[in-house]
Design a protein around this motif. Structure first.
Motif, PDB file in Angstrom:
ATOM      1  N   MET A  80       0.891  -1.158  -0.219  1.00  0.00           N
ATOM      2  CA  MET A  80       0.080   0.608  -0.407  1.00  0.00           C
ATOM      3  C   MET A  80       1.078   1.430  -0.299  1.00  0.00           C
ATOM      4  N   TYR A  81       0.240   2.366  -0.683  1.00  0.00           N
ATOM      5  CA  TYR A  81       1.169   3.302  -0.055  1.00  0.00           C
ATOM      6  C   TYR A  81       0.443   4.074   1.114  1.00  0.00           C
ATOM      7  N   ASN A  82       1.178   4.047   2.302  1.00  0.00           N
ATOM      8  CA  ASN A  82       1.311   4.353   3.311  1.00  0.00           C
ATOM      9  C   ASN A  82       2.167   5.461   3.870  1.00  0.00           C
ATOM     10  N   VAL A  85       5.581   4.450   3.029  1.00  0.00           N
ATOM     11  CA  VAL A  85       5.869   4.971   1.945  1.00  0.00           C
ATOM     12  C   VAL A  85       6.480   5.883   1.884  1.00  0.00           C
ATOM     13  N   SER A  86       5.788   6.635   2.137  1.00  0.00           N
ATOM     14  CA  SER A  86       5.892   8.951   2.423  1.00  0.00           C
ATOM     15  C   SER A  86       6.112   8.981   3.593  1.00  0.00           C
ATOM     16  N   SER A  87       7.166   9.133   3.962  1.00  0.00           N
ATOM     17  CA  SER A  87       6.659  10.290   5.564  1.00  0.00           C
ATOM     18  C   SER A  87       5.619  11.460   5.809  1.00  0.00           C
ATOM     19  N   THR A  88       4.823  12.130   4.594  1.00  0.00           N
ATOM     20  CA  THR A  88       3.580  12.570   4.346  1.00  0.00           C
ATOM     21  C   THR A  88       2.337  12.587   4.238  1.00  0.00           C
ATOM     22  N   ILE A  89       2.724  11.247   4.427  1.00  0.00           N
ATOM     23  CA  ILE A  89       1.564  10.783   4.611  1.00  0.00           C
ATOM     24  C   ILE A  89       0.467  11.163   6.129  1.00  0.00           C
ATOM     25  N   ASP A  90      -0.689  11.100   6.665  1.00  0.00           N
ATOM     26  CA  ASP A  90      -1.284  11.637   7.487  1.00  0.00           C
ATOM     27  C   ASP A  90      -1.913  10.830   8.208  1.00  0.00           C
ATOM     28  N   MET A  91      -2.586  10.605   7.161  1.00  0.00           N
ATOM     29  CA  MET A  91      -4.163  10.045   7.567  1.00  0.00           C
ATOM     30  C   MET A  91      -3.697   8.418   7.192  1.00  0.00           C
ATOM     31  N   THR A  92      -5.201   7.696   7.808  1.00  0.00           N
ATOM     32  CA  THR A  92      -5.127   5.985   7.736  1.00  0.00           C
ATOM     33  C   THR A  92      -5.296   5.434   6.654  1.00  0.00           C
ATOM     34  N   ASP A 159       0.878   4.436  -6.935  1.00  0.00           N
ATOM     35  CA  ASP A 159      -0.428   4.581  -7.288  1.00  0.00           C
ATOM     36  C   ASP A 159      -0.878   5.723  -6.283  1.00  0.00           C
ATOM     37  N   HIS A 160      -1.902   6.943  -6.699  1.00  0.00           N
ATOM     38  CA  HIS A 160      -1.928   8.054  -5.600  1.00  0.00           C
ATOM     39  C   HIS A 160      -2.826   6.450  -4.818  1.00  0.00           C
ATOM     40  N   PRO A 161      -2.522   6.818  -3.546  1.00  0.00           N
ATOM     41  CA  PRO A 161      -2.928   6.358  -2.342  1.00  0.00           C
ATOM     42  C   PRO A 161      -4.762   6.098  -2.617  1.00  0.00           C
ATOM     43  N   LEU A 218      -9.850  18.405 -11.077  1.00  0.00           N
ATOM     44  CA  LEU A 218     -10.056  17.104 -10.521  1.00  0.00           C
ATOM     45  C   LEU A 218      -9.060  16.878  -8.526  1.00  0.00           C
ATOM     46  N   CYS A 219      -7.865  17.207  -8.708  1.00  0.00           N
ATOM     47  CA  CYS A 219      -7.000  17.036  -7.630  1.00  0.00           C
ATOM     48  C   CYS A 219      -7.404  17.676  -6.508  1.00  0.00           C
ATOM     49  N   THR A 220      -7.268  19.860  -7.568  1.00  0.00           N
ATOM     50  CA  THR A 220      -7.976  20.449  -6.383  1.00  0.00           C
ATOM     51  C   THR A 220      -9.435  20.532  -5.683  1.00  0.00           C
ATOM     52  N   THR A 221      -9.600  19.248  -6.520  1.00  0.00           N
ATOM     53  CA  THR A 221     -11.230  19.205  -5.282  1.00  0.00           C
ATOM     54  C   THR A 221     -10.579  18.994  -4.035  1.00  0.00           C
ATOM     55  N   CYS A 222      -9.986  18.198  -4.277  1.00  0.00           N
ATOM     56  CA  CYS A 222      -9.258  17.721  -2.941  1.00  0.00           C
ATOM     57  C   CYS A 222      -8.637  18.270  -1.965  1.00  0.00           C
ATOM     58  N   HIS A 223      -7.621  18.526  -2.796  1.00  0.00           N
ATOM     59  CA  HIS A 223      -5.969  19.012  -2.155  1.00  0.00           C
ATOM     60  C   HIS A 223      -5.963  20.384  -2.235  1.00  0.00           C
ATOM     61  N   ILE A 224      -5.360  21.379  -1.568  1.00  0.00           N
ATOM     62  CA  ILE A 224      -6.063  22.779  -1.513  1.00  0.00           C
ATOM     63  C   ILE A 224      -4.350  22.931  -1.406  1.00  0.00           C
TER      64      ILE A 224
HETATM   65  C1  HEC Z   1     -11.025  12.322  -3.690  1.00  0.00           C
HETATM   66  C2  HEC Z   1      -9.979  13.328  -2.787  1.00  0.00           C
HETATM   67  C3  HEC Z   1      -8.664  13.373  -3.934  1.00  0.00           C
HETATM   68  C4  HEC Z   1      -8.295  13.717  -5.054  1.00  0.00           C
HETATM   69  C5  HEC Z   1      -9.245  13.782  -6.519  1.00  0.00           C
HETATM   70  C6  HEC Z   1      -6.756  13.837  -5.275  1.00  0.00           C
HETATM   71  N1  HEC Z   1      -6.591  13.111  -4.255  1.00  0.00           N
HETATM   72 FE1  HEC Z   1      -4.188  13.635  -3.455  1.00  0.00          FE
HETATM   73  N2  HEC Z   1      -4.221  11.894  -1.912  1.00  0.00           N
HETATM   74  C7  HEC Z   1      -6.156  12.594  -1.207  1.00  0.00           C
HETATM   75  C8  HEC Z   1      -5.811  12.300   0.157  1.00  0.00           C
HETATM   76  C9  HEC Z   1      -6.779  11.656   1.323  1.00  0.00           C
HETATM   77  C10 HEC Z   1      -3.998  11.578   0.035  1.00  0.00           C
HETATM   78  C11 HEC Z   1      -3.729  11.397   1.724  1.00  0.00           C
HETATM   79  C12 HEC Z   1      -2.993  12.545   2.383  1.00  0.00           C
HETATM   80  C13 HEC Z   1      -2.416  12.427   3.530  1.00  0.00           C
HETATM   81  O1  HEC Z   1      -2.077  10.998   4.014  1.00  0.00           O
HETATM   82  O2  HEC Z   1      -1.394  13.580   4.008  1.00  0.00           O
HETATM   83  C14 HEC Z   1      -3.745  12.728  -1.299  1.00  0.00           C
HETATM   84  C15 HEC Z   1      -1.968  12.032  -0.968  1.00  0.00           C
HETATM   85  C16 HEC Z   1      -1.966  12.659  -2.147  1.00  0.00           C
HETATM   86  C17 HEC Z   1      -0.349  12.309  -2.625  1.00  0.00           C
HETATM   87  C18 HEC Z   1       1.459  11.570  -1.310  1.00  0.00           C
HETATM   88  C19 HEC Z   1       0.971  13.236  -1.063  1.00  0.00           C
HETATM   89  C20 HEC Z   1       1.870  12.459   0.247  1.00  0.00           C
HETATM   90  O3  HEC Z   1       2.492  12.628   1.120  1.00  0.00           O
HETATM   91  O4  HEC Z   1       2.859  11.209   0.116  1.00  0.00           O
HETATM   92  C21 HEC Z   1      -0.166  13.308  -3.602  1.00  0.00           C
HETATM   93  C22 HEC Z   1       1.122  13.213  -4.154  1.00  0.00           C
HETATM   94  C23 HEC Z   1      -1.162  14.012  -4.458  1.00  0.00           C
HETATM   95  N3  HEC Z   1      -2.361  12.734  -3.505  1.00  0.00           N
HETATM   96  C24 HEC Z   1      -1.565  14.283  -5.911  1.00  0.00           C
HETATM   97  C25 HEC Z   1      -2.719  14.577  -5.927  1.00  0.00           C
HETATM   98  C26 HEC Z   1      -3.098  14.704  -7.323  1.00  0.00           C
HETATM   99  C27 HEC Z   1      -1.879  15.293  -8.567  1.00  0.00           C
HETATM  100  C28 HEC Z   1      -4.380  14.467  -7.833  1.00  0.00           C
HETATM  101  C29 HEC Z   1      -4.981  14.494  -8.997  1.00  0.00           C
HETATM  102  C30 HEC Z   1      -4.606  13.911 -10.132  1.00  0.00           C
HETATM  103  C31 HEC Z   1      -4.842  14.431  -7.056  1.00  0.00           C
HETATM  104  N4  HEC Z   1      -3.724  14.158  -6.063  1.00  0.00           N
HETATM  105  C32 HEC Z   1      -6.463  13.918  -6.341  1.00  0.00           C
HETATM  106  C33 HEC Z   1      -7.027  12.936  -1.315  1.00  0.00           C
HETATM  107  C34 HEC Z   1      -7.471  13.107  -2.917  1.00  0.00           C
END
Ligand code: HEC
Ligand code: HEC
Ligand code: HEC
Ligand code: HEC
Length: 225
Positions: A80-82, A85-92, A159-161, A218-224
């Motif tokens: 898993m991507y957790n 793998v990445s020290s900046t993952i804060d969620m479970t 792959d994205h978590p 898509l990305c900025t729907t969740c990420h600020i």
């Molecule tokens: C449905 C919500 C959602 C969407 C949409 C989303 N993400 Fe995420 N992403 C997350 C969450 C939740 C995490 C885990 C963050 C954490 O644990 O701190 C994450 C983690 C990440 C990480 C890893 C950060 C790390 O600390 O290792 C990256 C890079 C990332 N996203 C990029 C993207 C990109 C690029 C897109 C668009 C293609 C995207 N995300 C779309 C919710 C989302």
């Protein structure tokens, strides 16, 4: 007068229904693995014209991992991507993929043939553990090959978590979820899964994305970010 109004209303409702139906159109996508696909997909059988059967059956299936699910599950163990793998993952992150992600991986990890089904098309052919239907496939075979970009394999660290509990307190660089969604993107038991970003029935946006990723929307729907 009343009748005229209800006629207008039902016309309006029919219009809405029509729009909703037109939006989801799996027949015209890469997820139509049957002989009824209008264009030749890379993976396609000549043995059945049924579209839904590769994923659902109306009866005798298991509820898990997804509604009326008809596929044998993958026996794979995933990395898993957790936060290992990445020290900046804060969620479970769950120990292994769950729910809809497990459903997707039953094809996309490349270990379970497309026609390993619980309930084959037509009468008979029920096997709760899933059985190979022995359908005929073209030269590309019945498994997603590891040369395809669509092959995720068992190592999900590239792959994205997924199967990660959405928590914008643990990491404040995220928009708040409202009623199980972030914007229009669904969470599953409050987790981000494959289905949060992809709709398996709908390819209006490239790669089955729920919303077009123009300017990374898509990305900025969740990420600020
Ligand atoms: C449905 C919500 C959602 C969407 C949409 C989303 N993400 Fe995420 N992403 C997350 C969450 C939740 C995490 C885990 C963050 C954490 O644990 O701190 C994450 C983690 C990440 C990480 C890893 C950060 C790390 O600390 O290792 C990256 C890079 C990332 N996203 C990029 C993207 C990109 C690029 C897109 C668009 C293609 C995207 N995300 C779309 C919710 C989302
Ligand atoms: C490639 C696999 C696949 C195929 C083929 C497929 N589905 Fe699905 N379907 C899914 C998955 C995965 C879910 C769960 C999605 C979720 O929870 O977001 C689902 C959910 C559903 C749902 C419940 C949620 C919703 O979106 O309304 C219905 C109804 C449904 N499918 C109907 C169908 C029908 C009818 C067909 C054939 C025309 C079909 N599906 C073909 C994978 C598939
Ligand atoms: C029954 C098997 C099966 C299941 C289950 C399945 N897929 Fe697929 N998917 C495929 C095949 C086959 C392709 C085409 C692969 C290729 O040509 O390389 C594909 C292609 C894709 C693509 C690429 C589309 C493109 O335009 O390039 C995406 C994205 C995708 N699937 C996502 C998902 C997601 C998300 C799920 C779960 C919600 C899922 N799939 C479930 C079989 C499946
Ligand atoms: C946070 C959002 C997000 C999640 C979660 C996510 N994907 Fe994707 N996925 C994307 C985006 C964005 C693309 C388009 C990338 C591109 O255009 O190259 C994509 C592309 C794909 C592709 C096409 C291959 C490619 O790289 O072009 C497949 C197959 C796929 N995803 C399957 C899955 C499966 C299976 C899962 C769950 C295990 C999943 N995705 C989870 C956002 C996501």
């Amino acid at each position: 007068m009343k009748r005229a109004l209800s006629a207008v209303l039902s016309l309006a409702l029919m219009g809405l229904g029509g729009t909703a139906l037109a939006a989801e159109d799996i027949v015209n996508t890469l997820h139509n693995l049957s002989s009824s696909a209008p264009v030749t997909n890379f993976y396609q059988t000549t043995s059945t014209a049924s579209v839904c059967v590769f994923c659902h059956s109306p009866h005798t299936t298991t509820a898990a991992p997804k509604p009326l699910w008809n596929r044998g599950a993958s026996a794979a163990t995933y990395t898993m991507y957790n936060n290992t793998v990445s020290s900046t993952i804060d969620m479970t992150v769950e120990a292994q993929p769950v729910g809809v992600s497990l459903a997707c991986l039953s094809c996309h990890d490349g270990t379970v043939a497309f026609d390993v089904l619980i309930n084959g098309a037509g009468s008979g052919g029920f096997n709760p553990a899933g059985a190979d239907q022995g359908w005929a496939w073209g030269v590309n075979g019945d498994l997603i090959a590891n040369t395809r970009v669509t092959h995720l394999g068992n190592d999900l660290t590239g792959d994205h978590p997924i199967s990660i509990t959405y928590d914008n307190v643990a990491d404040t660089a995220f928009n708040a979820a409202v009623a199980g969604k972030v914007g229009t993107l669904p969470l599953y038991t409050n987790r981000v899964e494959c289905g949060s970003c992809h709709n398996p029935h709908e390819a209006t946006n490239a790669t089955f994305l729920r919303i077009a990723n123009t300017a990374s929307a898509l990305c900025t729907t969740c990420h600020i970010k």
